[in-house]
Write an enzyme that holds these catalytic residues in place. Structure first.
Site, PDB file in Angstrom:
ATOM      1  N   GLU A  30      14.042   7.385  -6.434  1.00  0.00           N
ATOM      2  CA  GLU A  30      12.830   7.724  -5.684  1.00  0.00           C
ATOM      3  C   GLU A  30      13.114   8.414  -4.356  1.00  0.00           C
ATOM      4  O   GLU A  30      12.183   8.727  -3.618  1.00  0.00           O
ATOM      5  CB  GLU A  30      12.005   6.456  -5.421  1.00  0.00           C
ATOM      6  CG  GLU A  30      11.581   5.707  -6.670  1.00  0.00           C
ATOM      7  CD  GLU A  30      10.415   6.373  -7.391  1.00  0.00           C
ATOM      8  OE1 GLU A  30       9.801   7.294  -6.805  1.00  0.00           O
ATOM      9  OE2 GLU A  30      10.117   5.966  -8.527  1.00  0.00           O
ATOM     10  N   TRP A  58      -1.533   5.029 -13.217  1.00  0.00           N
ATOM     11  CA  TRP A  58      -0.543   4.423 -14.103  1.00  0.00           C
ATOM     12  C   TRP A  58      -1.282   3.502 -15.052  1.00  0.00           C
ATOM     13  O   TRP A  58      -1.868   2.494 -14.633  1.00  0.00           O
ATOM     14  CB  TRP A  58       0.496   3.651 -13.297  1.00  0.00           C
ATOM     15  CG  TRP A  58       1.520   2.944 -14.148  1.00  0.00           C
ATOM     16  CD1 TRP A  58       2.446   3.519 -14.959  1.00  0.00           C
ATOM     17  CD2 TRP A  58       1.709   1.528 -14.258  1.00  0.00           C
ATOM     18  NE1 TRP A  58       3.208   2.555 -15.581  1.00  0.00           N
ATOM     19  CE2 TRP A  58       2.781   1.325 -15.169  1.00  0.00           C
ATOM     20  CE3 TRP A  58       1.086   0.421 -13.688  1.00  0.00           C
ATOM     21  CZ2 TRP A  58       3.234   0.045 -15.510  1.00  0.00           C
ATOM     22  CZ3 TRP A  58       1.533  -0.856 -14.026  1.00  0.00           C
ATOM     23  CH2 TRP A  58       2.602  -1.032 -14.936  1.00  0.00           C
ATOM     24  N   TRP A  74     -21.811  12.288 -14.745  1.00  0.00           N
ATOM     25  CA  TRP A  74     -21.334  11.157 -15.534  1.00  0.00           C
ATOM     26  C   TRP A  74     -20.987  11.538 -16.980  1.00  0.00           C
ATOM     27  O   TRP A  74     -21.141  10.736 -17.898  1.00  0.00           O
ATOM     28  CB  TRP A  74     -22.339  10.000 -15.485  1.00  0.00           C
ATOM     29  CG  TRP A  74     -22.464   9.466 -14.093  1.00  0.00           C
ATOM     30  CD1 TRP A  74     -23.408   9.793 -13.174  1.00  0.00           C
ATOM     31  CD2 TRP A  74     -21.572   8.548 -13.445  1.00  0.00           C
ATOM     32  NE1 TRP A  74     -23.176   9.135 -11.983  1.00  0.00           N
ATOM     33  CE2 TRP A  74     -22.058   8.362 -12.127  1.00  0.00           C
ATOM     34  CE3 TRP A  74     -20.426   7.872 -13.854  1.00  0.00           C
ATOM     35  CZ2 TRP A  74     -21.430   7.523 -11.210  1.00  0.00           C
ATOM     36  CZ3 TRP A  74     -19.807   7.026 -12.949  1.00  0.00           C
ATOM     37  CH2 TRP A  74     -20.298   6.861 -11.640  1.00  0.00           C
ATOM     38  N   LYS A  88       2.141   7.416 -16.920  1.00  0.00           N
ATOM     39  CA  LYS A  88       1.344   8.007 -15.843  1.00  0.00           C
ATOM     40  C   LYS A  88       0.423   9.090 -16.390  1.00  0.00           C
ATOM     41  O   LYS A  88       0.714   9.732 -17.395  1.00  0.00           O
ATOM     42  CB  LYS A  88       2.256   8.557 -14.750  1.00  0.00           C
ATOM     43  CG  LYS A  88       3.040   7.456 -14.053  1.00  0.00           C
ATOM     44  CD  LYS A  88       4.127   8.005 -13.161  1.00  0.00           C
ATOM     45  CE  LYS A  88       4.979   6.859 -12.603  1.00  0.00           C
ATOM     46  NZ  LYS A  88       6.170   7.328 -11.890  1.00  0.00           N
ATOM     47  N   LYS A 110     -15.649   6.925 -11.676  1.00  0.00           N
ATOM     48  CA  LYS A 110     -15.117   5.917 -12.582  1.00  0.00           C
ATOM     49  C   LYS A 110     -14.002   6.542 -13.405  1.00  0.00           C
ATOM     50  O   LYS A 110     -14.031   7.742 -13.706  1.00  0.00           O
ATOM     51  CB  LYS A 110     -16.195   5.393 -13.545  1.00  0.00           C
ATOM     52  CG  LYS A 110     -17.220   4.464 -12.925  1.00  0.00           C
ATOM     53  CD  LYS A 110     -16.705   3.040 -12.818  1.00  0.00           C
ATOM     54  CE  LYS A 110     -17.831   2.095 -12.383  1.00  0.00           C
ATOM     55  NZ  LYS A 110     -17.363   0.706 -12.246  1.00  0.00           N
ATOM     56  N   ASP A 324      -0.235 -14.675   2.010  1.00  0.00           N
ATOM     57  CA  ASP A 324      -0.896 -15.845   1.441  1.00  0.00           C
ATOM     58  C   ASP A 324      -0.197 -16.294   0.154  1.00  0.00           C
ATOM     59  O   ASP A 324       0.351 -15.490  -0.598  1.00  0.00           O
ATOM     60  CB  ASP A 324      -2.354 -15.506   1.132  1.00  0.00           C
ATOM     61  CG  ASP A 324      -3.102 -16.673   0.522  1.00  0.00           C
ATOM     62  OD1 ASP A 324      -3.350 -17.649   1.248  1.00  0.00           O
ATOM     63  OD2 ASP A 324      -3.397 -16.619  -0.688  1.00  0.00           O
ATOM     64  N   GLU A 379       2.904 -18.253   4.296  1.00  0.00           N
ATOM     65  CA  GLU A 379       2.188 -19.502   4.029  1.00  0.00           C
ATOM     66  C   GLU A 379       2.942 -20.224   2.911  1.00  0.00           C
ATOM     67  O   GLU A 379       2.725 -19.967   1.734  1.00  0.00           O
ATOM     68  CB  GLU A 379       0.746 -19.230   3.608  1.00  0.00           C
ATOM     69  CG  GLU A 379      -0.069 -20.511   3.476  1.00  0.00           C
ATOM     70  CD  GLU A 379      -1.168 -20.430   2.420  1.00  0.00           C
ATOM     71  OE1 GLU A 379      -2.146 -21.174   2.544  1.00  0.00           O
ATOM     72  OE2 GLU A 379      -1.024 -19.654   1.462  1.00  0.00           O
TER      73      GLU A 379
END
Length: 649
Positions: A30, A58, A74, A88, A110, A324, A379
């Site tokens: 990369e 992906w 649409w 991909k 969408k 978290d 945490e």
């Protein structure tokens, strides 16, 4: 530093070697982690210099991808993605005839996914930067966010504080009004309070978009989108910019431990399969949280999560993260049904999920390399050794861990013990029981303790009397008297003895009553408990302003003497009969009398250096200052004005 780790030397080395292998692979494939973690610049939707739009996703399990939205009325098939290698998909939309982008700012989109079992499903891009929901609908929409004049940050990031004083906050509840509060409200009305209180760090919860408001921001659906229920991305950027102008750093409560199970407006089954970003069930499901668990061994999942961290640092200029659910990430058992005794065998072996552990190492390594002043907090309730040591030592690289046993201890004491049964040794042990050389954030209570089913410390102490007896216009009742003094003492003792940082949850600095409960079916969608009643603080004749003043002066004293940045305290007395705790830290002598009905004169305490000490409730001298907080509810029987003067910090 810890000879008990010697039997596990190979485990630590293996973790470190795994990290080095990943870094080498990133370099070879990369061009390095800098480029890899900027993938938000190539995935999702990107406007090119000629105003064409480049889309990339992906979806390894999909048969075909199409883009639909307002821009093409649409139409489900007019704009197909081209399939590329490694699962991909790419699409380019040329500009309109007038040269403007094909998709307008603030219009809906969408992704149409054709699955390998013949279904047609509609999805939001995992890289969507803004999603919103119309008032009477349930599903969130992907909204193309590309405002013509982008927000420009004015103020530089403040320097990393040496003493971290954290104000944990939730934007949506940061108003006394029964509604979802806004970023702008927080900027205008809450930031000045935080500055006045002396906190130098804000930890923002529930910022990453989550469909279900009552999840407190821990069921994430869109990882790159700031929650639209509080306002626009630019308003969040302004909030952070203004905080920086006040010298306050801002941390994001980031949730990379799990994700919402939502499909139409979440990551789950994005390509129609039960895996994609997650492990297949049962490994990919959290049985208690009813959520999906990431596959940290997947290259594209690493790209997604690491780029997510970079996005919040670069685009919004956060200064770090509170991670978290780290305990759930570290172990295959996720901590479910497991009690951690401190036996080192609990932290090494096949029950440890080394893929997620090394992900955390990689994330910390990248963040601290790119942003040397970045702050990361874990945490973790398990006590994983080396969690807060550098990755070069085989540690996980966090700056701090939350001292989660402290608030549990205070709640246990208030629930189960009479005042005369408080154990000074047990309290001091809990506040000092932390790994040497690994920094902790101490706190008496956070959002966890205030959630429905529990209540704030102030409410445990004073309960229903807070509704009727908090006025200074009437004599102080014994319950209010006791509650106010213990509220101060618990917080100061935790602040001084409990860690290398301190945390307070929004509103608790002034003794916020009751508990937190978000609108849901079980409470008729009420906002009554999903707000912070700053109006109580702003009413001069109520005693909430006294607790606020104490919290402010406590932080200002720490700012002057710096005990959080000093080595751990030396506890010189834990006297069970007298109910006294004495310790010194950073040339500050702390004396606490928790006895319910005894005060002391000419009380002897040990000090590091001999000499004459001026004695006052807040008296500074060249090397020391003495803090004495006397818990004496019988004094409520004497002159109220004298009592107020004695209790003023």
């Amino acid at each position: 530093m810890d000879p008990y780790l010697k039997p596990f030397e190979q485990d630590l080395k293996r973790r470190h070697e795994h990290l080095q292998k990943l870094l080498l692979q990133l370099e070879e494939t990369e061009g390095g982690f800098d480029q890899f973690t900027r993938s938000y610049r190539s995935f999702g939707v990107q406007r090119q210099p000629d105003n064409s739009l480049f889309f990339k996703e992906w979806a390894p399990g999909a048969e075909a991808l199409f883009l639909t939205g307002d821009f093409n009325d649409w139409n489900k098939f007019s704009n197909p993605y081209a399939k590329k290698e490694f699962g991909k998909w790419e699409l380019i939309l040329p500009p309109k005839h007038d040269g403007s982008p094909a998709v307008d700012h603030n219009s809906k989109l969408k992704v149409v996914v054709h699955t390998n079992d013949g279904q047609r499903i509609y999805r939001i891009s995992p890289w969507a930067k803004y999603v919103a929901r119309e008032e009477k609908t349930v599903i969130y929409d992907w909204v193309h966010w590309d405002p013509p004049p982008p927000y420009i940050h004015i103020h530089p990031r403040p320097k990393k504080p040496t003493s971290l004083r954290i104000y944990e906050a939730h934007v949506g509840i940061a108003s006394p009004e029964p509604k979802v509060a806004s970023y702008s409200n927080f900027t205008t009305n809450v930031l000045p309070r935080i500055k006045d209180l002396g906190y130098n760090c804000i930890q923002l919860m529930a910022i990453m978009e989550h469909v279900y408001y009552a999840c407190f921001g821990y069921q994430i659906t869109s990882y790159f989108a700031a929650s639209s229920r509080y306002g626009t991305p630019d308003e969040l950027k302004q909030l952070i910019d203004v905080a920086h102008s006040m010298g306050i750093v801002v941390l994001l409560d980031v949730v990379h431990s799990h994700a919402s199970k939502n499909t139409e407006d979440g990551l789950n089954r994005f390509d129609g399969t039960d895996s994609c970003f997650f492990h297949s069930p049962p490994r990919g499901e959290h049985s208690l949280w009813d959520s999906r668990l990431f596959n940290y061994s997947s290259w594209e999942v690493l790209r997604f999560l690491l780029s997510n961290l970079r996005w919040w640092m670069e685009e919004y200029r956060f200064d770090g993260f509170r991670f978290d659910g780290v305990t759930s990430m570290l172990y295959h058992h996720h901590g479910i049904g497991t009690g951690f005794s401190g036996d080192y065998n609990e932290y090494f072996g096949l029950h440890v999920d080394e893929d997620s552990l090394v992900y955390l190492m990689l994330a910390n390594h990248i963040l601290h390399t790119l942003y040397p002043d970045c702050i990361t907090i874990a945490e973790d309730v398990s006590g994983m050794p080396a969690l807060c040591r550098g990755v070069q030592e085989g540690g996980l690289g966090f700056d701090y861990r939350l001292a989660m046993a402290i608030p549990d201890k205070w709640i246990q004491i208030l629930k189960e013990l009479k005042d005369e049964d408080w154990n000074m040794g047990d309290i001091a042990f809990t506040l000092t029981n932390r790994r040497y050389g690994e920094k902790c954030i101490a706190y008496a209570e956070s959002h966890d303790q205030a959630l429905v089913g529990d209540k704030t410390l102030a409410f445990w102490l004073m309960d229903k009397e807070m509704y009727t007896n908090m006025s200074t216009l009437i004599p102080m009742s014994p319950i209010i008297d006791r509650g106010i003094q213990l509220h101060k003492m618990i917080r100061l003792l935790t602040h001084g003895l409990g860690g290398e940082g301190y945390l307070n949850f929004i509103g608790n600095e002034f003794g916020h009553p009751e508990w937190l409960d978000f609108p849901r079916e079980g409470n008729n969608q009420s906002y009554h408990y999903a707000r912070r009643q700053f109006n109580l603080l702003d009413t001069d004749h109520l005693r909430y302003c006294q607790l606020y003043a104490f919290d402010r002066d406590m932080n200002r004293a720490e700012d002057e003497y710096g005990w959080l940045a000093a080595p751990p305290a030396f506890v010189s007395a834990k006297h069970e009969g007298d109910k006294v705790i004495v310790f010194d830290r950073a040339n500050v002598l702390f004396i606490f009398n928790f006895h319910p009905n005894r005060s002391f004169q000419d009380y002897r305490v040990g000090v590091e250096a001999a000499g004459k000490y001026p004695f006052n409730s807040y008296m500074s001298c060249r090397y020391f200052f003495v803090i004495t907080v006397l818990f004496l509810w019988f004094l409520s029987k004497i002159n109220i004005q004298l009592w107020m003067e004695l209790c003023t910090f």
